[in-house]
Design a protein around this motif. Structure first.
Motif, PDB file in Angstrom:
ATOM      1  N   HIS A   1     -64.127  55.422   8.865  1.00 16.65           N
ATOM      2  CA  HIS A   1     -63.825  55.871   7.511  1.00 16.65           C
ATOM      3  C   HIS A   1     -62.391  56.401   7.417  1.00 16.65           C
ATOM      4  O   HIS A   1     -61.811  56.858   8.409  1.00 16.65           O
ATOM      5  CB  HIS A   1     -64.770  57.002   7.098  1.00 16.65           C
ATOM      6  CG  HIS A   1     -66.221  56.656   7.222  1.00 16.65           C
ATOM      7  ND1 HIS A   1     -66.856  56.526   8.445  1.00 16.65           N
ATOM      8  CD2 HIS A   1     -67.177  56.437   6.286  1.00 16.65           C
ATOM      9  CE1 HIS A   1     -68.136  56.220   8.248  1.00 16.65           C
ATOM     10  NE2 HIS A   1     -68.349  56.166   6.949  1.00 16.65           N
ATOM     11  N   THR A   2     -61.845  56.383   6.195  1.00 12.32           N
ATOM     12  CA  THR A   2     -60.651  57.188   5.941  1.00 12.32           C
ATOM     13  C   THR A   2     -61.024  58.647   6.137  1.00 12.32           C
ATOM     14  O   THR A   2     -62.059  59.116   5.666  1.00 12.32           O
ATOM     15  CB  THR A   2     -60.137  56.972   4.508  1.00 12.32           C
ATOM     16  OG1 THR A   2     -59.627  55.640   4.403  1.00 12.32           O
ATOM     17  CG2 THR A   2     -59.029  57.955   4.165  1.00 12.32           C
ATOM     18  N   ILE A   3     -60.175  59.366   6.875  1.00 11.69           N
ATOM     19  CA  ILE A   3     -60.401  60.779   7.152  1.00 11.69           C
ATOM     20  C   ILE A   3     -59.449  61.613   6.295  1.00 11.69           C
ATOM     21  O   ILE A   3     -58.259  61.308   6.208  1.00 11.69           O
ATOM     22  CB  ILE A   3     -60.183  61.087   8.647  1.00 11.69           C
ATOM     23  CG1 ILE A   3     -61.265  60.398   9.485  1.00 11.69           C
ATOM     24  CG2 ILE A   3     -60.166  62.589   8.909  1.00 11.69           C
ATOM     25  CD1 ILE A   3     -61.021  60.491  10.983  1.00 11.69           C
ATOM     26  N   MET A   4     -59.972  62.645   5.653  1.00 14.64           N
ATOM     27  CA  MET A   4     -59.156  63.583   4.900  1.00 14.64           C
ATOM     28  C   MET A   4     -59.117  64.905   5.649  1.00 14.64           C
ATOM     29  O   MET A   4     -60.154  65.379   6.124  1.00 14.64           O
ATOM     30  CB  MET A   4     -59.715  63.793   3.488  1.00 14.64           C
ATOM     31  CG  MET A   4     -58.874  64.722   2.614  1.00 14.64           C
ATOM     32  SD  MET A   4     -59.642  65.069   1.004  1.00 14.64           S
ATOM     33  CE  MET A   4     -59.524  63.463   0.231  1.00 14.64           C
ATOM     34  N   VAL A   5     -57.917  65.476   5.776  1.00 10.29           N
ATOM     35  CA  VAL A   5     -57.779  66.752   6.477  1.00 10.29           C
ATOM     36  C   VAL A   5     -57.187  67.789   5.531  1.00 10.29           C
ATOM     37  O   VAL A   5     -56.179  67.563   4.875  1.00 10.29           O
ATOM     38  CB  VAL A   5     -56.928  66.617   7.757  1.00 10.29           C
ATOM     39  CG1 VAL A   5     -57.630  65.732   8.765  1.00 10.29           C
ATOM     40  CG2 VAL A   5     -55.542  66.072   7.475  1.00 10.29           C
ATOM     41  N   ASP A   6     -57.853  68.946   5.463  1.00 10.26           N
ATOM     42  CA  ASP A   6     -57.386  70.062   4.635  1.00 10.26           C
ATOM     43  C   ASP A   6     -56.312  70.860   5.371  1.00 10.26           C
ATOM     44  O   ASP A   6     -56.313  70.956   6.600  1.00 10.26           O
ATOM     45  CB  ASP A   6     -58.543  71.001   4.305  1.00 10.26           C
ATOM     46  CG  ASP A   6     -59.392  70.503   3.155  1.00 10.26           C
ATOM     47  OD1 ASP A   6     -59.205  69.350   2.731  1.00 10.26           O
ATOM     48  OD2 ASP A   6     -60.269  71.272   2.693  1.00 10.26           O
ATOM     49  N   ALA A   7     -55.454  71.494   4.595  1.00  9.11           N
ATOM     50  CA  ALA A   7     -54.415  72.355   5.138  1.00  9.11           C
ATOM     51  C   ALA A   7     -55.004  73.680   5.601  1.00  9.11           C
ATOM     52  O   ALA A   7     -56.068  74.105   5.139  1.00  9.11           O
ATOM     53  CB  ALA A   7     -53.338  72.598   4.087  1.00  9.11           C
ATOM     54  N   PRO A   8     -54.301  74.377   6.506  1.00  9.51           N
ATOM     55  CA  PRO A   8     -54.708  75.736   6.879  1.00  9.51           C
ATOM     56  C   PRO A   8     -54.286  76.736   5.815  1.00  9.51           C
ATOM     57  O   PRO A   8     -53.822  76.359   4.741  1.00  9.51           O
ATOM     58  CB  PRO A   8     -53.951  75.953   8.194  1.00  9.51           C
ATOM     59  CG  PRO A   8     -52.696  75.162   8.022  1.00  9.51           C
ATOM     60  CD  PRO A   8     -53.094  73.939   7.220  1.00  9.51           C
ATOM     61  N   MET A   9     -54.403  78.029   6.126  1.00 10.74           N
ATOM     62  CA  MET A   9     -54.051  79.109   5.211  1.00 10.74           C
ATOM     63  C   MET A   9     -54.894  79.021   3.931  1.00 10.74           C
ATOM     64  O   MET A   9     -54.371  78.981   2.825  1.00 10.74           O
ATOM     65  CB  MET A   9     -52.554  79.093   4.879  1.00 10.74           C
ATOM     66  CG  MET A   9     -51.636  79.133   6.084  1.00 10.74           C
ATOM     67  SD  MET A   9     -51.739  80.741   6.909  1.00 10.74           S
ATOM     68  CE  MET A   9     -50.421  80.627   8.113  1.00 10.74           C
ATOM     69  N   TRP A  10     -56.221  78.937   4.138  1.00 15.46           N
ATOM     70  CA  TRP A  10     -57.162  78.775   3.023  1.00 15.46           C
ATOM     71  C   TRP A  10     -56.798  77.552   2.174  1.00 15.46           C
ATOM     72  O   TRP A  10     -56.947  77.542   0.955  1.00 15.46           O
ATOM     73  CB  TRP A  10     -57.236  80.031   2.154  1.00 15.46           C
ATOM     74  CG  TRP A  10     -57.743  81.232   2.897  1.00 15.46           C
ATOM     75  CD1 TRP A  10     -56.993  82.211   3.488  1.00 15.46           C
ATOM     76  CD2 TRP A  10     -59.108  81.577   3.156  1.00 15.46           C
ATOM     77  NE1 TRP A  10     -57.797  83.137   4.094  1.00 15.46           N
ATOM     78  CE2 TRP A  10     -59.109  82.790   3.910  1.00 15.46           C
ATOM     79  CE3 TRP A  10     -60.328  80.999   2.826  1.00 15.46           C
ATOM     80  CZ2 TRP A  10     -60.284  83.417   4.328  1.00 15.46           C
ATOM     81  CZ3 TRP A  10     -61.493  81.625   3.237  1.00 15.46           C
ATOM     82  CH2 TRP A  10     -61.470  82.814   3.976  1.00 15.46           C
ATOM     83  N   GLY A  11     -56.293  76.526   2.848  1.00 20.09           N
ATOM     84  CA  GLY A  11     -55.990  75.264   2.190  1.00 20.09           C
ATOM     85  C   GLY A  11     -54.639  75.195   1.532  1.00 20.09           C
ATOM     86  O   GLY A  11     -54.233  74.125   1.073  1.00 20.09           O
ATOM     87  N   GLN A  12     -53.893  76.315   1.454  1.00 19.33           N
ATOM     88  CA  GLN A  12     -52.655  76.343   0.658  1.00 19.33           C
ATOM     89  C   GLN A  12     -51.378  76.199   1.486  1.00 19.33           C
ATOM     90  O   GLN A  12     -50.284  76.073   0.909  1.00 19.33           O
ATOM     91  CB  GLN A  12     -52.595  77.626  -0.168  1.00 19.33           C
ATOM     92  CG  GLN A  12     -53.724  77.714  -1.197  1.00 19.33           C
ATOM     93  CD  GLN A  12     -53.406  78.670  -2.313  1.00 19.33           C
ATOM     94  OE1 GLN A  12     -52.637  78.381  -3.228  1.00 19.33           O
ATOM     95  NE2 GLN A  12     -53.993  79.857  -2.250  1.00 19.33           N
TER      96      GLN A  12
END
Length: 464
Positions: free
Chosen positions: A190-201
């Motif tokens: 699958h295409t993988i999506m990765v969230d940012a750190p720092m509560w996503g911001q």
């Protein structure tokens, strides 16, 4: 002797060719076996057409009985739903059978399904949060539900996987690379999506500055980066700089969460949406319904009722650069996204990102009473979006009807902020309850999407 020379020469030539071929193979990035892929910093669907996410998050794991939300989200024009799941570490685990049912609901409603594990939220600052490696273990445990769904599902490894703790957040690149590698080794295409750190911001730019190395660590080169935009992104300059750096680097970026307000500041949702639309960047708003903890204002509908849009819901679905105007269904469901082999600049699919001014001219148009209407078009090959501006004359209106003749072959496919009558030939649009009364010289707008060409339409307005 001559034969031996020829034989040696042939062997050397074959060796050179083999070396060259191997170098070419090594130089080319690997591609996923099926489903969504990434090319040139853009997300392509299984048919090789660009897909731009326009959707919302739905907190399925906390409201598992609200299965009607998938159809309701689709009814407002979304092409994507980001579904909150739990590994069982912090909330009730979503089983493989439940995940399979979620995917079937997405497919039944022609939505692309972004699945995320929420238990990782705030790791390093939130004591109950799990690691990305633990999230990968959950994905492997429900892999039976995901296998073969690469055309319809994007895997968001873990929501906001690190908090603001600088020491633990510094591990984001390593933990993310390891998670991607483990998923690929387990057979996930699958295409993988990765969230940012720092509560996503990502306010310290850990994801931004390490994105290339993380992308390169994916043997399929099929990773998309997700930034969450709340109070950290409260100015246009911050938004355009952050997203622009990814676009300049040809790295795929989406706004995986954002809102119109937040406890940590007031995000600039207008710029988020306009810049995303202009630059072909996906966005997913938070969230459909069911928020608590002081952020109930982020509900888009009240009590999961699709007929009770909140102000945030009206903004993201029906506002400028909103979902209803800009979303295009994935071509795996029969949508009409243009092929990526076309022009490098994608034809615009929405009204201009800068809305026409609503301040009336010095001399109100429309004569004594009555109303006038004007139309602006944004067209592509095979379709268009029309924005119609209705302006009251000197007496104002209590209601209005706009009529226009569509060109041969054109048809209305959907409309917003007006009740439509007819789909081809002469079509009429009548005000809805909230926009029929227009003060003298003031204006309101409605819109509609059509197939074919809308060139040459000339609207006329009748006031009541």
């Amino acid at each position: 002797m001559r034969k031996r020379i020829y034989a040696v020469a042939s062997a050397l030539l074959a060796l050179v060719v083999a070396v060259v071929v191997s170098l070419v193979v090594v130089a080319q990035p690997a591609q996923a076996a099926a489903g969504f892929t990434v090319s040139g910093g853009r997300l392509l669907d299984a048919n090789g057409n660009q897909f731009i996410m326009r959707g919302v998050s739905h907190a399925h794991t906390w409201y598992a009985n609200q299965t009607g939300s998938f159809a309701n989200i689709k009814s407002l024009g979304a092409n994507t739903v980001r579904v909150v799941l739990s590994s069982g570490a912090r909330w009730t685990q979503n089983s493989a059978s439940d995940v399979a049912n979620v995917i079937s609901l997405c497919k039944a409603n022609r939505l692309i399904c972004v699945l995320e594990v929420h238990d990782t939220t705030g790791y390093g600052e939130e004591g109950a949060a799990i690691t990305l490696d633990q999230a990968v273990s959950y994905w492997i445990s429900v892999q039976s539900a995901l296998a073969g769904q690469e055309n319809y599902v994007i895997l968001n490894i873990g929501n906001e996987p690190f908090g603001n703790n600088a020491t633990t957040s510094a591990n984001w690149p390593t933990h993310t690379r390891n998670a991607i590698t483990r998923l690929r080794n387990a057979g996930f295409d699958h295409t993988i999506m990765v969230d940012a750190p720092m509560w996503g911001q990502d306010w310290s730019f850990i994801m931004r500055d390490n994105a290339q190395s993380v992308f390169n660590a994916d043997p399929d080169r099929n990773t998309v980066f997700s930034i969450h935009m709340y109070g950290v992104f409260d100015t246009a300059a911050e938004i355009t700089d952050y997203l622009g750096r990814f676009r300049s680097a040809n790295l795929p970026i989406v706004v995986g969460e954002f809102g119109h307000n937040h406890s940590d500041g007031n995000p600039d949702e207008d710029t988020i949406m306009s810049y995303s639309q202009t630059n072909g960047i996906g966005y997913i708003g938070w969230s459909w319904s069911g928020n608590g903890g002081g952020v109930e204002y982020l509900d888009m509908v009240t009590n999961f009722n699709v007929s009770q849009l909140t102000s945030w819901g009206q903004r993201i679905f029906n506002g400028a650069n909103g979902i209803r105007q800009t979303a295009r269904e994935a071509t795996v469901y029969g949508g009409t996204n243009p092929p990526t082999t076309g022009p490098t600049t994608r034809p615009p699919t929405t009204p201009p990102t800068t809305r026409p001014p609503t301040t009336p001219p010095t001399t109100p148009p429309g004569g004594s009473g009555g109303c006038t209407a004007s139309v602006s078009l944004n067209s592509w090959n095979g379709g268009f979006v029309a924005t119609v501006r209705v302006t009251a004359g000197s007496s104002g209106t209590n209601g209005w009807t706009v009529s226009m003749n569509l060109p041969s072959g054109a048809a209305v496919t959907n409309s917003w902020n007006a009740q439509s009558s007819g789909t081809t030939g002469t079509v009429r649009f009548t005000n809805v309850s909230h926009n029929g009364r227009i003060a003298a010289g003031q204006s309101v707008e409605f819109g509609f999407q059509g197939s074919g060409s809308g060139t040459g339409m000339s609207p006329s307005c009748t006031a009541s």
